[in-house]
Design an enzyme around this catalytic site. Structure first.
Site, PDB file in Angstrom:
ATOM      1  N   CYS A 287       1.377  -6.862  -9.280  1.00 52.24           N
ATOM      2  CA  CYS A 287       0.174  -7.538  -8.796  1.00 52.24           C
ATOM      3  C   CYS A 287       0.537  -8.782  -7.997  1.00 52.24           C
ATOM      4  O   CYS A 287       0.481  -9.903  -8.492  1.00 52.24           O
ATOM      5  CB  CYS A 287      -0.765  -7.894  -9.932  1.00 52.24           C
ATOM      6  SG  CYS A 287      -2.384  -8.431  -9.338  1.00 52.24           S
ATOM      7  N   CYS A 467      -5.753  -4.978  -4.775  1.00 48.94           N
ATOM      8  CA  CYS A 467      -5.577  -6.288  -5.397  1.00 48.94           C
ATOM      9  C   CYS A 467      -6.897  -7.045  -5.305  1.00 48.94           C
ATOM     10  O   CYS A 467      -7.212  -7.630  -4.258  1.00 48.94           O
ATOM     11  CB  CYS A 467      -4.467  -7.064  -4.697  1.00 48.94           C
ATOM     12  SG  CYS A 467      -4.062  -8.622  -5.521  1.00 48.94           S
TER      13      CYS A 467
END
Length: 535
Positions: A287, A467
Site C-alpha cells: 500500500c 489505493c
C-alpha cells in the site's frame, strides 16, 4: 526429463505424460513398473499409445499395465483396480496421465494415499502430499483457495501459515485516525479457512521446487503437484537502527502494525504543538499510499481542532515523487499545501533515538549527493523497508531482488511451470494492495486449473491495483491503476477528485466485501482480462 514426477511413498509415484525416450530414465531411477492411466484416444491420440509403451517397457524389463480413466469420471472401481495391480506388479511403480492429477486421484481412491511414508534421503522427515499447496494464509492465500474450490470443489488443498490470526490491514490507517475499531480488523485464522482446505499451522523454512516439496520449520516435508506462493512480504524494522527498541513508546509509532495503530491515534489526539515526522521507505512496499495517508488524516484532525498552526509537519519520502502515478500527484500536492506540510523527497529514515526524540535521514541534494541529517520530533510515524520473506528470497523461486519471479500476466513462475504466485511476494510491478490480490486470485485459480488440464492460460492480470487515498476525514481520492500507471477506474467519475462516496466505499463497503465476498470466493468486480496470446 520432460515430465513432472511426484513421489507419494517408497513404492508408488505419479507423473505427467511420459514418452518413449523417458523410459530409460525411469528405469535408471529404480522404477520396476509403469501404469498408463491416460486413454489412447484422449486429445486425438497425439501422444504415445499404450501398445508402443508396453513393447518398449518389455524390452527394458519394466512391467507395464494399461488402466485408462476419464479425468471427469473417476470412481471407486478405478481405485480397486489399482489395488489389484499394485498387489501383482513389482515395486516401485510409476503411474502417469496427462498431468499426474488423475493418477493421484486414482491412488487416493485406492485408499493408499495416507499411508505413512518417508522422504528419500531425508532421514526421519515425514512426507505428506497434496495436489495444491498454498504457502500463506493472508488475503491472497484465503482468497485463492476459495476461488480454486469454487471451480474445483474436490481439489485437495493445503494452506500453510503459522499465524493464528488473520488481519484486514487496509483499515489500520483508519484505526490510526480513531475512526475504526482495531478489533474489527482481526479474526481467528481457523474461522476463515475455506471448507475443503486443510490448514497446516507452520512456517515454511525452505522451498524445494526441483523436488516439488517445501520444508516446514518443524523439519517436516510437504510434497505438492501445484504450488501457490503468497506469504506476503516481511517488514524489515531492523534495517532502521534503533527503531524496533522504541516502537510503541517515546512518540514513535506505525500504522503498519496492528498493535501500533491505536498508539498512532493516541499520539495524534494528544499532540497540541511540536514537530511530527512521517516517513516512507524506498519501493516496493505494501500500500504505497499508506505512509502519506497517515499524514493526511493526522493533519485533518489537527486542522479541525485548530492546532495545525502549532504543529510542524514533515513528510520524508525516499522516492523521487510523492506518488508513483503522475495523474494523482497534483491533487495530492494540493492537500500537502493545505496542511502546510513540508515534503522532502529522496529522504530515507535510517536511525531513530526514541528517548531523545531524534531521527536521522539520508537525504540526497539536487546533485545526487547524499548526506545524513538529524531531525528532532515529538511524534514519528515510521514505515520500515519491506523485503521478501527469507524462505522465498533464498530459494530458486526468487529473482535477483528476492521476489518470487512470475510472468506478469499469467502469474505463473517463469522457470517452474507448476508454481504460481500472487500478492505482495510477487515480482510483478503492480501496487501491492488488497485490491490487486482480489484480481490476482481469479487469475491464479483459473490459470492453475487450466494448466492442470493442459489448456492455454487465458486469464490475464493487467496490473490492477487500487489505493483509496484518505486525504481527509470523509473524503477519498480513489486511485485505481495498472501496469505502466495506466488509469483503470471502476466508476465513470474523475478518479483524481476526492469524494465522499469513495470514503463510504473505503470505510463501509470494502471491509464487507473483504470478509463476506473476497475471502469466500465470491469474485465481485474481479473478472480477469483475456488475451489470445499465451505464455
Amino acid at each position: 526429463m520432460n515430465f513432472n514426477l511426484f513421489k507419494h511413498n517408497d513404492f508408488f509415484s505419479t507423473a505427467s505424460q511420459i514418452g518413449l525416450e523417458d523410459l530409460p530414465i525411469i528405469l535408471a531411477a529404480g522404477y520396476k513398473s509403469v501404469i498408463c492411466n491416460r486413454p489412447d484416444a484422449e486429445d486425438g491420440g497425439h501422444h504415445v499409445g499404450s501398445k508402443e509403451l508396453a513393447a518398449a517397457c518389455e524390452a527394458l524389463g519394466l512391467a507395464f499395465s494399461y488402466l485408462p480413466a476419464d479425468a471427469t469420471h473417476l470412481s471407486k472401481e478405478h481405485g480397486a483396480a489399482l489395488r489389484l495391480l499394485l498387489a501383482d506388479m513389482p515395486a516401485p511403480v510409476l503411474a502417469f496421465c496427462r498431468t499426474g492429477n488423475r493418477s493421484t486421484n486414482i491412488f487416493r481412491l485406492a485408499n493408499l494415499i495416507d499411508a505413512p511414508v518417508q522422504a528419500a534421503g531425508a532421514g526421519n522427515d515425514k512426507l505428506k502430499q497434496y495436489e495444491i499447496v498454498i504457502v500463506g494464509g493472508g488475503s491472497a492465500g484465503i482468497a485463492v483457495a476459495s476461488s480454486l474450490l469454487k471451480r474445483a470443489p474436490n481439489a485437495q488443498i493445503a494452506i500453510v501459515d503459522p499465524s493464528s490470526q488473520h488481519y484486514y490491514q487496509p483499515a489500520w490507517t483508519l484505526v490510526g485516525r480513531g475512526i475504526f475499531d482495531s478489533r474489527k480488523t482481526v479474526r481467528p485464522m481457523a474461522s476463515l479457512i475455506p471448507a475443503g482446505a486443510q490448514w497446516i499451522p507452520q512456517a515454511v523454512s525452505e522451498f524445494l521446487p526441483d523436488h516439488n516439496r517445501i520444508r516446514l520449520d518443524n523439519g517436516c516435508l510437504i510434497a505438492y503437484q501445484q504450488l501457490i506462493v503468497c506469504p506476503g512480504l516481511r517488514l524489515a524494522w531492523e534495517r532502521i537502527e534503533g527503531l524496533e527498541q522504541t516502537l510503541g513508546k517515546n512518540g514513535v509509532t506505525s500504522n503498519y502494525r496492528h498493535d501500533l495503530a491505536p498508539y498512532t491515534w493516541q499520539l495524534v489526539s494528544q499532540l497540541k504543538q511540536g514537530k511530527a515526522l512521517f516517513s516512507q521507505p524506498a519501493m516496493p512496499i505494501k500500500c504505497a499510499g499508506a505512509p502519506q495517508k497517515a499524514m493526511y488524516l493526522s493533519c485533518d484532525h489537527w486542522l479541525r481542532k485548530g492546532l495545525l498552526k502549532q504543529i510542524e509537519v514533515e513528510f520524508n519520502n525516499a522516492g523521487t515523487a510523492l506518488f508513483g502515478v503522475a495523474a494523482f500527484v497534483p491533487p495530492l500536492m494540493r492537500y500537502v499545501k493545505k496542511y502546510q506540510a513540508r515534503l522532502v523527497l529522496e529522504s530515507n529514515l535510517v536511525k531513530v533515538d526514541g528517548p531523545n526524540k531524534l531521527a536521522w535521514f539520508d537525504v540526497k541534494d539536487n546533485a545526487g549527493v547524499s548526506s545524513r541529517q538529524q531531525k528532532s520530533f515529538d511524534m514519528l510515524h515510521a514505515v520500515p523497508p519491506q523485503v521478501a520473506p527469507d524462505a522465498v528470497r533464498n530459494s530458486p523461486l526468487a529473482n535477483v531482488d528476492g521476489w518470487c519471479e512470475v510472468d506478469p500476466a499469467s502469474l505463473r513462475h517463469v522457470r517452474y511451470r507448476n508454481v504460481f504466485a500472487l500478492g505482495d511476494v510477487c515480482s510483478t510491478a503492480n501496487a501491492k494492495t488488497v485490491a490487486a490480490i482480489r484480481k490476482q486470485a481469479v487469475v491464479v485459480a483459473s490459470n492453475l486449473l487450466a494448466s492442470c488440464a493442459g489448456k492455454p492460460l487465458d486469464a490475464r492480470y493487467d496490473g490492477y491495483g487500487a489505493c483509496p487515498l484518505t486525504v481527509e476525514k470523509g473524503k477519498v481520492i480513489l486511485a485505481e491503476f495498472g501496469y505502466g500507471g495506466k488509469l483503470l477506474p471502476t466508476f465513470r467519475l474523475d478518479p483524481t477528485v476526492a469524494r465522499r462516496s469513495a470514503w463510504f466505499l473505503k470505510t463501509t463497503v470494502l471491509p464487507w466485501v473483504y470478509w463476506k465476498l473476497m475471502l469466500r470466493g465470491k469474485e465481485w468486480l474481479a473478472k480477469s482480462s483475456e488475451s489470445a496470446e499465451h505464455p
